[in-house]
Design a protein around this motif. Structure first.
Motif, PDB file in Angstrom:
ATOM      1  N   TYR A  70       5.204   6.274   6.263  1.00  0.00           N
ATOM      2  CA  TYR A  70       5.995   5.154   5.757  1.00  0.00           C
ATOM      3  C   TYR A  70       7.451   5.523   5.516  1.00  0.00           C
ATOM      4  N   SER A 121      -1.978  -2.308   7.362  1.00  0.00           N
ATOM      5  CA  SER A 121      -0.557  -2.283   7.042  1.00  0.00           C
ATOM      6  C   SER A 121       0.056  -3.563   7.598  1.00  0.00           C
ATOM      7  N   GLN A 131      -5.628   6.231   5.745  1.00  0.00           N
ATOM      8  CA  GLN A 131      -5.037   5.270   6.676  1.00  0.00           C
ATOM      9  C   GLN A 131      -5.341   5.727   8.113  1.00  0.00           C
ATOM     10  N   ASN A 155      -6.635   0.642   7.151  1.00  0.00           N
ATOM     11  CA  ASN A 155      -6.962   1.681   6.175  1.00  0.00           C
ATOM     12  C   ASN A 155      -8.476   1.815   6.075  1.00  0.00           C
ATOM     13  N   ARG A 190      -7.521   1.244   0.237  1.00  0.00           N
ATOM     14  CA  ARG A 190      -6.117   1.052  -0.106  1.00  0.00           C
ATOM     15  C   ARG A 190      -5.541   2.266  -0.821  1.00  0.00           C
ATOM     16  N   GLU A 226       1.056   4.966   3.754  1.00  0.00           N
ATOM     17  CA  GLU A 226       0.618   4.549   5.076  1.00  0.00           C
ATOM     18  C   GLU A 226       1.132   5.517   6.135  1.00  0.00           C
ATOM     19  N   TRP A 227       0.319   5.713   7.171  1.00  0.00           N
ATOM     20  CA  TRP A 227       0.797   6.437   8.342  1.00  0.00           C
ATOM     21  C   TRP A 227       0.241   5.775   9.594  1.00  0.00           C
ATOM     22  N   THR A 228       0.977   5.913  10.684  1.00  0.00           N
ATOM     23  CA  THR A 228       0.672   5.204  11.919  1.00  0.00           C
ATOM     24  C   THR A 228       0.781   6.170  13.086  1.00  0.00           C
ATOM     25  N   GLN A 280       0.829  -1.193   0.000  1.00  0.00           N
ATOM     26  CA  GLN A 280       0.000   0.000   0.000  1.00  0.00           C
ATOM     27  C   GLN A 280       0.871   1.253   0.000  1.00  0.00           C
TER      28      GLN A 280
END
Length: 817
Positions: A80, A688, A702, A695, A698, A63-65, A60
């Motif tokens: 990411y 992820s 996210q 998410n 896709r 992405e972020w967390t 993907q």
């Protein structure tokens, strides 16, 4: 090919002139479950697993967390590529309680040297986030800390591997109380590996400081749904920044602090030599590079401290003096002391074990203690959806936290729904305020859906069933009763122009159209059905009354939908037979751009998990084939985006994976291959696979929680299932084969079910000929369930030894314990 005759199908759909038999299953439509080996002899296909699923899905993008502290109003987000977003204000959808911080966001890009050893230039044109680096990176969680510490890795052509590690820390390391409590991100840049053949002695590494200039755009172009784009014109910081002065007569290593002109500090470093750091303004005014130099030897590192909001120097220095080790020790202690241990699950798949741990941590980070009321709440997401869509967010309660035994966390975040009950008007013109209506508090709301009421009621009742918390049951029974009254009263309302017997029209989804939507009706039915089960356990005097309302509601939902399908247009199945096209609304509605996608996510496939239709019903089987092999499957290509006509891709919704309700069909019908294909696909396509954050769709939105709930609920039901049949508990019914390992016992201890806690352990023995099973229940209610143990399809398995007693393996018939 289905054996259901045409006449039976016509009767079930109300007698419409739909020729032919029902569709075959998707397996029949796309090939058998066997493949030919040498000599043309059929051999079973290997079961879907994580490795197979990884081969189906490309990584993907964007992405972020989230990283932060339990309950804090703010969260950091790590992308990411290691970019650290410090945004106390609104990201996209937002709430009033952070609007005053608008424009205070800071964006820190961590930039390793380019191929030639230089610092990448600032790019002055608008572009997608992923245009610079393909939108993918290498990330994971450190396994040696109790606090969540996220790492990002760069493998550089200079012959050096650099790892960034990030964790959140609150001043004092205790509970969050108010928004002025300083929140920090500690960042470590560390040389992890050095090429022994050729590597430099020093490595430059830049941190680019700017105002947040990454913004959401819902262009829905090509693969992109909601994407992030750089707007360089917004990059300059609101005011100039500078290195804070320091007295250092001995020229010793010293900390660098980057301050605003009002002398507040936003970022600082651990002590560094004079030649290890410089701070420069770029040609783009008020955009800065903090240039660091790493000594190229394994273990060499630089620590960076970042404040979410600018802090006075004394406060910042207090935190800086604590250091990485001191802050991490406090964070570890806090996460340990506040842990809600819940169930203990350990499988031979480390990926799954890690997922269950991170799901719970992320749920608590993606939440807040709201300053308006002091109540704790989960949020729908971080950075993009820092608000409360109650329906999808409910999945973090009843599909994740409570099934994993995290009842303390769930209850803390449920409390706000009690105080909100009866204070919000349902989102439809046919409704008035009702003392039983459950919805999101106004200060948290995104869009109100009628489904919110059913989802919240189901969450409350399910928490009561799984936790058995007597104080909770005493405090919340009246809430449940009033919520049941709202559904009963609404279904009895005839003062509307919709189908009587159903709940009147209301907003069902983000289309914001008032309809008698399948989504709203089925969620409210689900909530009522779960509430009736709970009230029955409590022997509440109104149980029979509400159960009669439930039965009438279900009967109308079924009969009205069959009538709807009897008049529906048809689509041609690959076998040549016509089938009715599914609909997501009982009543007519204008077309909306989201309509085709929401037909899958919020349409009739949801009926099965909601308990309205069984998966075996011919209409449900037909609808499942519509999304597997129907006309939409021919219209999907690599450039399609989430709102194109929806289809199932390896059993995952092409729109929003968290709404892949087809998984419930495979679970209920016992379609093992499709069940495992869906579960493992969601691990890769809906989450992820590196950081386990969900998410919404896709390559787009996210920072969510919902997919983690869908995966958890179904995986647990594959091993310990209290939902497949009333008053029954099924064990190992759809257990993945990787969890049957002679090398390691699989452990499911203190797993909550509607009947009580269950301890279940199992492990193959005698070279796979025997499966040793230990089962220990702690029943909660007087009416104990019938327990059935299923024989897993383990090649060569002959005997099951259950609590020391041997039973012959019975692949086609469960063993009654």
């Amino acid at each position: 090919m289905s054996n259901l005759p045409r006449r039976s199908f016509l009767a079930l759909t109300g007698g419409a002139a739909v020729a032919g038999t029902l569709a075959p299953t998707a397996a029949d439509a796309t090939g058998t479950d066997e493949q030919l080996v040498a000599g043309g002899i059929p051999a079973p296909r290997p079961e879907p697993d994580l490795a197979t699923a990884r081969s189906w899905w490309s990584p993907q993008r964007q992405e972020w967390t989230p990283i932060g502290w339990k309950g804090h109003l703010f969260r950091f987000n790590v992308f990411y590529n290691g970019m650290l977003m410090c945004e106390p204000g609104p990201g996209w959808n937002t709430k009033d309680n952070v609007m005053k911080y608008q424009g205070q966001g800071m964006q820190l890009q961590f930039l390793p040297p380019d191929f030639h050893g230089g610092t990448p230039a600032f790019i002055n044109h608008a572009r997608y986030l992923w245009h610079d680096d393909l939108g993918i990176g290498e990330q994971g969680w450190r396994s040696d800390t109790a606090a969540p510490v996220l790492w990002t890795r760069w493998r550089l052509p200079q012959g050096v591997v650099v790892r960034q590690s990030v964790f959140g820390h609150l001043k004092g390391g205790g509970d969050y109380e108010q928004e002025t409590d300083p929140l920090y991100a500690w960042v470590r840049l560390e040389v992890e590996e050095v090429d022994p053949v050729r590597a430099p002695e020093k490595l430059p590494f830049a941190i680019r400081l700017s105002r947040r200039h990454l913004f959401f755009r819902d262009r829905y172009a090509d693969q992109n749904g909601v994407t992030l784009e750089y707007d360089p014109a917004q990059a300059p910081m609101p005011g100039r920044m500078r290195v804070a002065p320091v007295f250092n007569p001995g020229n010793r290593p010293y900390e660098r602090r980057i301050q605003h002109l009002d002398d507040t500090i936003r970022i600082g470093t651990s002590p560094l030599r004079q030649d290890q750091a410089s701070f420069t303004e770029l040609s783009t005014e008020r955009v800065y590079d903090l240039k660091l130099t790493l000594d190229v030897e394994a273990g060499a590192h630089v620590d960076i401290l970042v404040a979410m909001r600018p802090q006075p120097r004394a406060e910042f220095d207090r935190e800086l003096a604590l250091g990485w080790d001191g802050a991490l020790a406090e964070s570890n202690a806090y996460w340990t002391s506040t842990a809600d241990p819940g169930a203990r699950i350990n499988t031979p798949e480390p990926f799954v074990n890690e997922a269950f741990r991170r799901f719970g941590e992320l749920a608590e980070i993606v939440g807040e203690k709201s300053p308006e009321t002091g109540d704790h709440t989960l949020l729908t997401g971080s950075f993009g959806y820092d608000v409360l869509w109650a329906t999808p967010t409910s999945m973090a309660f009843h599909m994740l936290l409570d099934p994993l035994g995290r009842h303390r966390v769930a209850r803390k975040h449920l409390e706000l729904f009690k105080t909100t009950q009866g204070t919000r008007k349902p989102p439809g013109q046919a409704y008035q305020e009702h003392p039983g209506y459950l919805g999101s508090p106004r200060h948290l709301q995104a869009f109100d859906w009628l489904s919110d009421h059913g989802a919240i009621l189901h969450t409350i009742a399910y928490h009561g069933l799984l936790s058995g918390d007597q104080q909770f049951l005493r405090d919340w029974t009246d809430v449940v009763v009033k919520a049941c009254e709202f559904i009963k009263d609404s279904c009895e309302n005839t003062q509307h122009d919709g189908i009587h017997g159903l709940m009147p029209k209301a907003v069902a989804t983000d289309e914001l159209l008032e309809t008698q939507g399948v989504w709203s009706q089925a969620w409210c039915y689900k909530g009522l059905a779960t509430a009736v089960r709970l009230l029955g356990k409590l022997k509440h005097p109104r149980t029979a009354e509400f159960d009669q309302a439930r039965q009438a509601f279900q009967a109308k939902l079924v009969s009205a939908y069959r009538e709807l399908m009897s008049k529906a247009p048809t689509w041609p199945h690959p076998d040549g037979t016509p089938h009715p096209v599914p609909k997501a609304d009982y009543t007519e509605r204008p077309f909306h751009i989201f309509q085709d996608a929401f037909l899958l996510d919020g349409g009739p496939l949801f009926f099965v998990w909601a308990g309205v239709f069984p998966a075996s019903d011919p209409l449900m089987r037909s609808h499942l084939d519509y999304f597997r092999v129907g006309p939409n499957s021919k219209l999907w290509d690599v450039r399609s985006n989430p709102i194109h006509r929806a289809t199932l891709l390896h059993e995952v919704s092409s729109c929003e994976p968290c709404y892949s309700w087809n998984l419930a069909h495979s679970w209920q019908s016992g379609d093992r291959a499709k069940f495992l294909e869906g579960v493992y696909s969601l691990f890769v396509a809906g989450l992820s696979p590196q950081t386990y954050i969900s998410n919404e769709h896709r390559h787009g939105m996210q920072g969510q929680l919902s997919t983690s709930g869908l995966v958890t609920w179904h995986l647990l039901k594959g091993v310990i299932d209290d939902a497949i049949a009333p008053r029954e508990l099924h064990l190992l019914r759809l257990c993945p084969l990787p969890w049957l390992s002679a090398e390691q016992e699989t452990v499911f201890d203190k797993v909550p079910t509607e009947h009580g806690l269950v301890d279940l352990r199992f492990r193959p023995a005698d070279r796979g000929k025997r499966l040793d099973v230990t089962f220990k229940p702690t029943w909660r209610w007087a009416d104990r369930p019938r327990v059935l143990l299923h024989t897993p399809p383990l090649p060569g398995l002959r005997t099951l030894r259950v609590n020391g007693r041997e039973r012959p393996a019975s692949p086609n018939r469960p063993i009654v314990l």
